[in-house]
Scaffold this motif. Structure first.
Motif, PDB file in Angstrom:
ATOM      1  N   MET A   1     -45.801  -2.174 122.795  1.00 34.34           N
ATOM      2  CA  MET A   1     -45.570  -2.263 124.242  1.00 34.34           C
ATOM      3  C   MET A   1     -45.409  -0.860 124.825  1.00 34.34           C
ATOM      4  O   MET A   1     -44.594  -0.071 124.347  1.00 34.34           O
ATOM      5  CB  MET A   1     -44.321  -3.096 124.532  1.00 34.34           C
ATOM      6  N   THR A 199     -56.428   2.697 130.304  1.00 34.03           N
ATOM      7  CA  THR A 199     -56.624   1.651 129.301  1.00 34.03           C
ATOM      8  C   THR A 199     -57.064   2.240 127.969  1.00 34.03           C
ATOM      9  O   THR A 199     -56.565   1.842 126.905  1.00 34.03           O
ATOM     10  CB  THR A 199     -57.650   0.614 129.790  1.00 34.03           C
ATOM     11  N   LEU A 234     -50.060  -2.274 135.170  1.00 33.86           N
ATOM     12  CA  LEU A 234     -49.472  -3.090 134.114  1.00 33.86           C
ATOM     13  C   LEU A 234     -50.573  -3.771 133.310  1.00 33.86           C
ATOM     14  O   LEU A 234     -50.453  -3.916 132.074  1.00 33.86           O
ATOM     15  CB  LEU A 234     -48.520  -4.124 134.721  1.00 33.86           C
ATOM     16  N   ASP A 235     -51.649  -4.177 133.958  1.00 36.18           N
ATOM     17  CA  ASP A 235     -52.785  -4.752 133.238  1.00 36.18           C
ATOM     18  C   ASP A 235     -53.414  -3.731 132.294  1.00 36.18           C
ATOM     19  O   ASP A 235     -53.816  -4.085 131.175  1.00 36.18           O
ATOM     20  CB  ASP A 235     -53.849  -5.259 134.219  1.00 36.18           C
ATOM     21  N   LYS A 238     -51.427  -3.656 129.032  1.00 33.04           N
ATOM     22  CA  LYS A 238     -51.233  -4.859 128.226  1.00 33.04           C
ATOM     23  C   LYS A 238     -51.838  -4.655 126.837  1.00 33.04           C
ATOM     24  O   LYS A 238     -52.888  -4.041 126.700  1.00 33.04           O
ATOM     25  CB  LYS A 238     -51.891  -6.063 128.904  1.00 33.04           C
TER      26      LYS A 238
END
Length: 238
Positions: A1, A199, A234-235, A238
């Protein structure tokens, strides 16, 4: 996380530009938290051009997520941090007039100084992170300071993202983070991260515990709004 900590310096800069309290830094931070931000970062500088020491005190009393305070460890800064006791203090080697953070510590050269600073902050219960360039050798020296974490300075990562040089540049980041994980040092990252390049970092950098993002995130809010922007970040994580 991987936790998202939002740097609110640009919000404070906008407030200060009119000599009033709008936007209110605390209210803005609380709104970010309601939308899912897992931490708040601020970097008060000696000239007070954006975040102020008074903001640090107010946020500590009124937010229920992690508070990360960045800055050069001058005596005034250290006294403030030791009194406030934020969850984390990120040490940066900025000279007083720096426009923004632009390099990491030479931990070998500054070993004695950093060891004393780290020990002083940890004695007050503050987790310490040291701002570092992507260099595995520096991680070895950072560990000897006693730091809990490093924060990788990601400007070169962001600048090379999508270019022919990216693979070579990212190899340095990967090796640095992997060395930190091997030595038991936590890994944070920050500077010029955005929705486009985050990402990949999340998916490929070993041990990434936290990202601190301010300029891009606040800028993107002007077009996307607060709720959509935070959701998108936040995406990415993930």
């Amino acid at each position: 996380m991987t936790a998202l900590s939002v740097n609110i310096n640009k919000v404070a800069l906008l407030r200060n530009s009119r000599g009033c309290d709008e936007p209110n830094v605390l209210q803005f931070s609380q709104d970010l938290i309601k939308l899912g931000a897992e931490g708040i970062t601020l970097h008060p500088r000696p000239d007070g051009r954006h975040a102020l020491y008074s903001d640090v005190y107010e946020l500590k009393k009124n937010i229920d997520v992690e508070l990360n305070v960045e800055g050069y460890p001058s005596e005034d800064f250290l006294e403030m941090v030791c009194e406030v006791k934020p969850d984390q203090c990120t040490l940066v080697p900025d000279p007083p007039g720096a426009l923004t953070s632009d390099s990491g510590w030479d931990c070998e050269k500054n070993m004695d100084f950093l060891q004393k600073v780290v020990a002083r902050l940890q004695a007050e219960g503050v987790r310490v992170s040291i701002f570092l360039d992507p260099d595995p050798v520096q991680v070895n020296f950072a560990m000897k300071t006693g730091t809990d974490r490093i924060e990788l300075y990601t400007q070169s990562y962001a600048e090379s993202y999508g270019t022919d040089s990216f693979e070579k540049v990212f190899a340095g980041y990967f090796a640095t983070a992997a060395r930190a994980v091997e030595l038991g040092v936590g890994v944070n990252a920050g500077h010029d991260l955005n929705q486009e390049n985050l990402t990949y970092l999340k998916q490929n950098l070993p041990g990434l515990a936290e990202v601190s993002i301010g300029h891009a995130l606040i800028s993107e809010m002007l077009y996307q709004g607060m709720e959509t922007t935070i959701k998108n970040y936040l995406d990415c994580l993930k």
